[in-house]
Design a protein around this motif. Structure first.
Motif, PDB file in Angstrom:
ATOM      1  N   ILE A   1       0.840  -1.209   0.000  1.00  0.00           N
ATOM      2  CA  ILE A   1       0.000   0.000   0.000  1.00  0.00           C
ATOM      3  C   ILE A   1       0.868   1.249   0.000  1.00  0.00           C
ATOM      4  CG2 ILE A   1      -1.625   1.350   1.403  1.00  0.00           C
ATOM      5  CD1 ILE A   1      -2.894  -1.395   2.178  1.00  0.00           C
ATOM      6  N   TRP A   2       1.908   1.256   0.812  1.00  0.00           N
ATOM      7  CA  TRP A   2       2.802   2.414   0.897  1.00  0.00           C
ATOM      8  C   TRP A   2       3.451   2.702  -0.456  1.00  0.00           C
ATOM      9  CZ3 TRP A   2       8.316   2.808   0.928  1.00  0.00           C
ATOM     10  CH2 TRP A   2       8.790   4.067   1.276  1.00  0.00           C
ATOM     11  N   LEU A   3       3.953   1.648  -1.107  1.00  0.00           N
ATOM     12  CA  LEU A   3       4.609   1.823  -2.400  1.00  0.00           C
ATOM     13  C   LEU A   3       3.635   2.234  -3.501  1.00  0.00           C
ATOM     14  CD1 LEU A   3       7.050  -1.212  -2.412  1.00  0.00           C
ATOM     15  CD2 LEU A   3       7.674   1.201  -2.269  1.00  0.00           C
ATOM     16  N   HIS A   4       2.400   1.785  -3.401  1.00  0.00           N
ATOM     17  CA  HIS A   4       1.415   2.054  -4.441  1.00  0.00           C
ATOM     18  C   HIS A   4       0.411   3.141  -4.035  1.00  0.00           C
ATOM     19  CE1 HIS A   4       2.997  -1.888  -5.608  1.00  0.00           C
ATOM     20  NE2 HIS A   4       2.773  -1.458  -6.821  1.00  0.00           N
ATOM     21  N   TRP A   5       0.724   3.909  -3.010  1.00  0.00           N
ATOM     22  CA  TRP A   5      -0.192   4.934  -2.519  1.00  0.00           C
ATOM     23  C   TRP A   5      -0.616   5.930  -3.604  1.00  0.00           C
ATOM     24  CZ3 TRP A   5      -3.557   4.849   0.981  1.00  0.00           C
ATOM     25  CH2 TRP A   5      -4.189   6.010   1.409  1.00  0.00           C
ATOM     26  N   PRO A   6       0.308   6.387  -4.453  1.00  0.00           N
ATOM     27  CA  PRO A   6      -0.139   7.305  -5.515  1.00  0.00           C
ATOM     28  C   PRO A   6      -1.182   6.670  -6.444  1.00  0.00           C
ATOM     29  CG  PRO A   6       2.242   7.400  -5.295  1.00  0.00           C
ATOM     30  CD  PRO A   6       1.769   6.253  -4.435  1.00  0.00           C
ATOM     31  N   VAL A   7      -1.027   5.409  -6.754  1.00  0.00           N
ATOM     32  CA  VAL A   7      -1.999   4.722  -7.611  1.00  0.00           C
ATOM     33  C   VAL A   7      -3.338   4.617  -6.888  1.00  0.00           C
ATOM     34  CG1 VAL A   7      -2.530   2.553  -8.783  1.00  0.00           C
ATOM     35  CG2 VAL A   7      -0.186   3.441  -8.795  1.00  0.00           C
ATOM     36  N   ILE A   8      -3.286   4.278  -5.601  1.00  0.00           N
ATOM     37  CA  ILE A   8      -4.512   4.122  -4.811  1.00  0.00           C
ATOM     38  C   ILE A   8      -5.245   5.460  -4.713  1.00  0.00           C
ATOM     39  CG2 ILE A   8      -5.401   3.608  -2.500  1.00  0.00           C
ATOM     40  CD1 ILE A   8      -3.032   1.554  -2.311  1.00  0.00           C
ATOM     41  N   THR A   9      -4.505   6.525  -4.394  1.00  0.00           N
ATOM     42  CA  THR A   9      -5.160   7.833  -4.282  1.00  0.00           C
ATOM     43  C   THR A   9      -5.688   8.292  -5.631  1.00  0.00           C
ATOM     44  OG1 THR A   9      -3.036   8.975  -4.482  1.00  0.00           O
ATOM     45  CG2 THR A   9      -3.876   8.581  -2.255  1.00  0.00           C
ATOM     46  N   ASN A  10      -4.985   7.938  -6.706  1.00  0.00           N
ATOM     47  CA  ASN A  10      -5.467   8.281  -8.043  1.00  0.00           C
ATOM     48  C   ASN A  10      -6.778   7.562  -8.354  1.00  0.00           C
ATOM     49  OD1 ASN A  10      -5.268   9.587 -10.584  1.00  0.00           O
ATOM     50  ND2 ASN A  10      -4.513   7.679 -11.477  1.00  0.00           N
ATOM     51  N   LEU A  11      -6.891   6.310  -7.883  1.00  0.00           N
ATOM     52  CA  LEU A  11      -8.145   5.580  -8.080  1.00  0.00           C
ATOM     53  C   LEU A  11      -9.277   6.184  -7.250  1.00  0.00           C
ATOM     54  CD1 LEU A  11      -6.925   1.873  -8.105  1.00  0.00           C
ATOM     55  CD2 LEU A  11      -7.993   3.112  -9.996  1.00  0.00           C
ATOM     56  N   LEU A  12      -8.938   6.700  -6.077  1.00  0.00           N
ATOM     57  CA  LEU A  12      -9.963   7.244  -5.187  1.00  0.00           C
ATOM     58  C   LEU A  12     -10.380   8.676  -5.530  1.00  0.00           C
ATOM     59  CD1 LEU A  12      -8.808   5.929  -1.705  1.00  0.00           C
ATOM     60  CD2 LEU A  12     -10.863   5.283  -2.951  1.00  0.00           C
ATOM     61  N   TRP A  13      -9.410   9.506  -5.885  1.00  0.00           N
ATOM     62  CA  TRP A  13      -9.704  10.922  -6.059  1.00  0.00           C
ATOM     63  C   TRP A  13      -9.340  11.392  -7.453  1.00  0.00           C
ATOM     64  CZ3 TRP A  13     -12.565  12.908  -2.408  1.00  0.00           C
ATOM     65  CH2 TRP A  13     -12.503  12.345  -1.134  1.00  0.00           C
ATOM     66  N   SER A  14     -10.233  12.095  -8.058  1.00  0.00           N
ATOM     67  CA  SER A  14      -9.965  12.721  -9.349  1.00  0.00           C
ATOM     68  C   SER A  14      -9.298  14.061  -9.080  1.00  0.00           C
ATOM     69  CB  SER A  14     -11.265  12.916 -10.125  1.00  0.00           C
ATOM     70  OG  SER A  14     -11.025  13.712 -11.255  1.00  0.00           O
ATOM     71  N   ALA A  15      -8.039  14.183  -9.468  1.00  0.00           N
ATOM     72  CA  ALA A  15      -7.298  15.419  -9.205  1.00  0.00           C
ATOM     73  C   ALA A  15      -7.904  16.598  -9.962  1.00  0.00           C
ATOM     74  CB  ALA A  15      -5.830  15.237  -9.586  1.00  0.00           C
ATOM     75  N   GLN A  16      -8.412  16.341 -11.157  1.00  0.00           N
ATOM     76  CA  GLN A  16      -8.960  17.426 -11.958  1.00  0.00           C
ATOM     77  C   GLN A  16     -10.258  17.960 -11.368  1.00  0.00           C
ATOM     78  OE1 GLN A  16      -9.328  15.489 -15.719  1.00  0.00           O
ATOM     79  NE2 GLN A  16      -7.247  15.994 -16.357  1.00  0.00           N
ATOM     80  N   MET A  17     -11.089  17.066 -10.867  1.00  0.00           N
ATOM     81  CA  MET A  17     -12.398  17.493 -10.380  1.00  0.00           C
ATOM     82  C   MET A  17     -12.434  17.642  -8.859  1.00  0.00           C
ATOM     83  SD  MET A  17     -14.432  14.905 -12.751  1.00  0.00           S
ATOM     84  CE  MET A  17     -15.906  15.462 -13.492  1.00  0.00           C
ATOM     85  N   HIS A  18     -11.374  17.242  -8.177  1.00  0.00           N
ATOM     86  CA  HIS A  18     -11.318  17.306  -6.718  1.00  0.00           C
ATOM     87  C   HIS A  18     -12.515  16.610  -6.079  1.00  0.00           C
ATOM     88  CE1 HIS A  18      -7.906  19.952  -6.959  1.00  0.00           C
ATOM     89  NE2 HIS A  18      -8.559  20.733  -7.791  1.00  0.00           N
ATOM     90  N   MET A  19     -12.816  15.426  -6.580  1.00  0.00           N
ATOM     91  CA  MET A  19     -13.938  14.679  -6.027  1.00  0.00           C
ATOM     92  C   MET A  19     -13.611  13.187  -6.017  1.00  0.00           C
ATOM     93  SD  MET A  19     -16.618  15.004  -9.205  1.00  0.00           S
ATOM     94  CE  MET A  19     -17.949  14.294  -8.305  1.00  0.00           C
ATOM     95  N   LEU A  20     -14.397  12.451  -5.254  1.00  0.00           N
ATOM     96  CA  LEU A  20     -14.223  11.007  -5.145  1.00  0.00           C
ATOM     97  C   LEU A  20     -14.492  10.336  -6.477  1.00  0.00           C
ATOM     98  CD1 LEU A  20     -13.666   8.692  -3.111  1.00  0.00           C
ATOM     99  CD2 LEU A  20     -16.130   8.577  -2.750  1.00  0.00           C
ATOM    100  N   SER A  21     -13.528   9.538  -6.928  1.00  0.00           N
ATOM    101  CA  SER A  21     -13.691   8.777  -8.167  1.00  0.00           C
ATOM    102  C   SER A  21     -14.082   7.344  -7.830  1.00  0.00           C
ATOM    103  CB  SER A  21     -12.382   8.757  -8.954  1.00  0.00           C
ATOM    104  OG  SER A  21     -12.026  10.048  -9.355  1.00  0.00           O
TER     105      SER A  21
END
Length: 138
Positions: free
Chosen positions: A76-96
Motif C-alpha cells: 500500500i505504501w509503495l502504491h499509494w499514488p496509484v490508490i489515491t489516483n483511483l480514489l480521487w480525481s485530481a482534476q475534479m477534486h472529487m471522489l472517483s
C-alpha cells in the motif's frame, strides 16, 4: 537477452510477490486448520496433514498472517499514488470510482455482519469447519 543480475531490484515487484505468496500460504494454512480435527482430537489421533500437526498449521497461519500485514502495508505504501489516483480525481477534486468503493465497502460490511450474526452463507462455512473438526474426525 539481458543478464538477470543487471536488472535493478524492484521494491514494487517484491511487495507484490510477498503479499501474493503470503496470501496463498494463508489460504492453504487456513484450509488446513478448517478441516483439521479439534485440538484434543488432533492430539489424540496424531493428526497430520503434509507432515504438519494442527499446532504447526496454526503457528504457520499466525506467522504468515502477521507477515501478510507487513507485506500488505508495504504494498500500500509503495502504491499509494496509484490508490489515491483511483480514489480521487485530481482534476475534479472529487471522489472517483464511487460505485466500486461503495460495492467493496458493502460486500465487506455484509460479510462482517453475516459472520458476526452467524447467518448464511458465513454460517455454512462455520458448520462445514465444525463438521470436519468434530464430526468427521471422531
Amino acid at each position: 537477452m539481458t543478464h538477470l543480475a543487471s536488472q535493478p531490484f524492484s521494491n514494487r515487484a517484491a511487495a507484490v510477490f510477498l503479499a501474493g505468496f503470503t496470501f496463498l500460504g494463508l489460504a492453504v494454512s487456513g484450509l488446513a486448520i478448517a478441516i483439521a480435527p479439534s485440538g484434543r482430537i488432533a492430539m489424540d489421533i496424531g493428526w497430520h496433514l503434509a507432515f504438519l500437526t494442527r499446532v504447526q498449521w496454526e503457528s504457520l497461519h499466525l506467522t504468515l498472517g502477521v507477515f501478510f500485514l507487513f507485506a500488505a502495508g508495504w504494498h500500500i505504501w509503495l502504491h499509494w499514488p496509484v490508490i489515491t489516483n483511483l480514489l480521487w480525481s485530481a482534476q475534479m477534486h472529487m471522489l472517483s470510482h464511487r460505485r466500486e468503493v461503495g460495492l467493496a465497502l458493502a460486500v465487506v460490511g455484509a460479510l462482517i455482519a453475516l459472520a458476526v450474526l452467524d447467518l448464511p452463507p458465513a454460517s455454512w462455512l462455520t458448520d462445514l469447519s465444525d463438521l470436519f473438526k468434530r464430526g468427521f474426525w471422531r
